[in-house]
Design an enzyme around this catalytic site. Sequence first.
Site, short mmCIF file in Angstrom:
data_model
loop_
_atom_site.label_atom_id
_atom_site.label_comp_id
_atom_site.label_asym_id
_atom_site.label_seq_id
_atom_site.Cartn_x
_atom_site.Cartn_y
_atom_site.Cartn_z
N TYR A 141 0.82 -1.21 0.00
CA TYR A 141 0.00 0.00 0.00
C TYR A 141 0.86 1.27 0.00
O TYR A 141 0.32 2.35 0.13
CB TYR A 141 -0.93 0.01 1.22
CG TYR A 141 -2.15 -0.88 1.09
CD1 TYR A 141 -2.03 -2.25 1.05
CD2 TYR A 141 -3.42 -0.33 1.02
CE1 TYR A 141 -3.15 -3.07 0.94
CE2 TYR A 141 -4.55 -1.13 0.91
CZ TYR A 141 -4.40 -2.50 0.87
OH TYR A 141 -5.52 -3.30 0.78
N LYS A 186 4.25 -14.44 4.75
CA LYS A 186 4.51 -15.37 3.65
C LYS A 186 6.03 -15.48 3.53
O LYS A 186 6.63 -15.17 2.48
CB LYS A 186 3.84 -14.83 2.37
CG LYS A 186 3.88 -15.77 1.17
CD LYS A 186 2.96 -16.98 1.30
CE LYS A 186 3.16 -17.94 0.15
NZ LYS A 186 2.46 -19.22 0.34
N ASP A 218 -1.54 -18.32 3.61
CA ASP A 218 -2.45 -19.28 2.97
C ASP A 218 -3.01 -20.25 4.01
O ASP A 218 -4.20 -20.55 4.03
CB ASP A 218 -1.76 -20.01 1.80
CG ASP A 218 -0.38 -20.56 2.13
OD1 ASP A 218 0.16 -20.23 3.21
OD2 ASP A 218 0.17 -21.32 1.30
N ASP A 242 -5.97 -6.87 5.06
CA ASP A 242 -7.17 -6.46 4.32
C ASP A 242 -8.01 -7.70 4.00
O ASP A 242 -9.22 -7.73 4.24
CB ASP A 242 -6.74 -5.74 3.03
CG ASP A 242 -7.94 -5.35 2.18
OD1 ASP A 242 -8.94 -4.89 2.76
OD2 ASP A 242 -7.86 -5.51 0.94
N ASP A 246 -11.79 -9.33 6.07
CA ASP A 246 -13.08 -9.55 5.39
C ASP A 246 -13.53 -11.00 5.61
O ASP A 246 -14.69 -11.27 5.90
CB ASP A 246 -12.94 -9.31 3.87
CG ASP A 246 -13.31 -7.89 3.47
OD1 ASP A 246 -13.12 -6.98 4.30
OD2 ASP A 246 -13.76 -7.69 2.32
C1 IPM Z 1 -10.34 -1.64 3.83
C2 IPM Z 1 -10.62 -1.38 2.38
C3 IPM Z 1 -9.51 -0.50 1.81
C4 IPM Z 1 -8.20 -1.25 1.96
C5 IPM Z 1 -9.74 -0.03 0.37
C6 IPM Z 1 -11.05 0.70 0.21
C7 IPM Z 1 -8.60 0.79 -0.15
O1 IPM Z 1 -10.77 -2.56 1.68
O2 IPM Z 1 -10.33 -0.69 4.62
O3 IPM Z 1 -10.15 -2.80 4.20
O4 IPM Z 1 -7.82 -2.04 1.09
O5 IPM Z 1 -7.55 -1.05 2.98
MG MG Z 2 -10.80 -4.26 2.97
#
Ligand code: IPM
Ligand code: MG
Length: 353
Positions: A141, A186, A218, A242, A246
Site C-alpha cells: 500500500y 509469507k 495461505d 485487508d 473480510d
Molecule cells: C479496507 C478497504 C480498503 C483497503 C480499500 C477501500 C482501499 O478494503 O479498509 O479494508 O484495502 O484497505
Molecule cells: Mg478491505
Amino acid sequence: MVKHYSVAVIEGDGIGPEIVSAAKNVLAKAGQSEDISFEFLDAPAGAKTFQQTGTALPKDTLQACRDADAVIKGPVGLPSVTPGVVERDVVLGLRQELDLYANVRPTVLYPSLLDQSPLRAEKVKDGVDILFVRENSEGLYSRQGSKDQHRATDVSVYSQKGVDRILAYAFQAAENRKKKVTSVDKANVLKTSLFWRERFEAIGKTHPGIKTESVYVDAMSQYLLRCPSNYDVVVTDNLFGDILTDEASEITGSLGLGPGANLNPETKTGMFEPLHGSAPEIGGKNVANPIGMILSMKLLLEFLGHPEAGKRIDDAVQHVLEKGYRTADIAGKNTIAIGTREMGARIASMAGT
Ligand code: IPM
Ligand code: MG
C-alpha cells in the site's frame, strides 16, 4: 466535569450517510450517560465530493481531520468514479497523511448470532474473539510502482520502524487479552515477510509472558475457518490484513458487523470506520446494517480513554440482537426485520440508559 471532544465526520457515499447518522446518534447517547459530549464537524470527502468539487479529499477536510480529537469516516466510493481514485485519495490518503499505522479490527461472534455464522456450531462453540492488528502504512500500500501498456509493478516496502511499531502495538494489546500473538506472513516466498518474521521473533523475546506463533497467510485463511477459537491477537501486513479481516468478519455473521480503528497512539490520532464498503446499490434504502459503523464508535470511545462508555455501546448492540431485531443481512428464523434507522435508534436508546 463534562468532557468535550470535537469529531470530524466524513459521511461518505452509498450507505455512508445513513450508517454514519446512526453511529453519531449512538455515540452521543453513550457519551451523554458518562458526561462526555461531542461536537460533530462535517468534513466532506469521497466520490460525491469528487464529482462536486473535482477533489476527493479537499484540503479543508484534511485539516479538519488533523485538528479534531477523532475522525468518523463512513465508507466511500461510487461506481461512477474510476476505481482507485477515492481509495487512493481518501482511504489511503488519510491513513498515510495522519500516519495511522495501526488498523485494529476486533472480530467477535456474538452468541445471539451463532446461527448466522457460516461455520457449523461445533467449530465456533468455544467462541470467536480475535483482535486483528493490520499494518496500515507500508507494504504493497506504499503506493510505489508503475504501469505502462506492457508492464506494471507494485513495490512492497517494510522498514524496521514500520514493522516494529505495529508489532509493539500487537504485543501491548495481547497483554490485556489472552496473551497470545499470531503473526501472519509469507516468509517462505517474500523478503518483506522474512524481515517481518525476524522482527516478530526478536520483539517476542522481549515479551516472555506472551505466547507467539508465525503462520503463513495461505494456511491462516484455512485455519480461520477450521479453528477460529484458537486465535487471540493476529498481527499481519497491510494486504494480508485487508483480506483476512473480510474473511473473518463473515464468521461473525456478516461483513456489515465489522468495526475498525485506524490509529496512531503516539500522536493520539484516530479515524474510525467500518470494514465494509459503500454498497451503493442499497444506499439510501434504509436496509444497510449500521452495526459495523456503530461498533467503531466503541473503539473511538476506548481510544479517547472512555472504555466504560464504549462498553455501553457493545452492551446495547448485544441487547438489541438478543431481542431478535435484525437488518436483512443477519435475518434468521423468528427474528424481527428492521431497517437501518430503527436499528440505530434502538441501539442508541439502549446505550443511553
Ligand atoms: C479496507 C478497504 C480498503 C483497503 C480499500 C477501500 C482501499 O478494503 O479498509 O479494508 O484495502 O484497505
Ligand atoms: Mg478491505
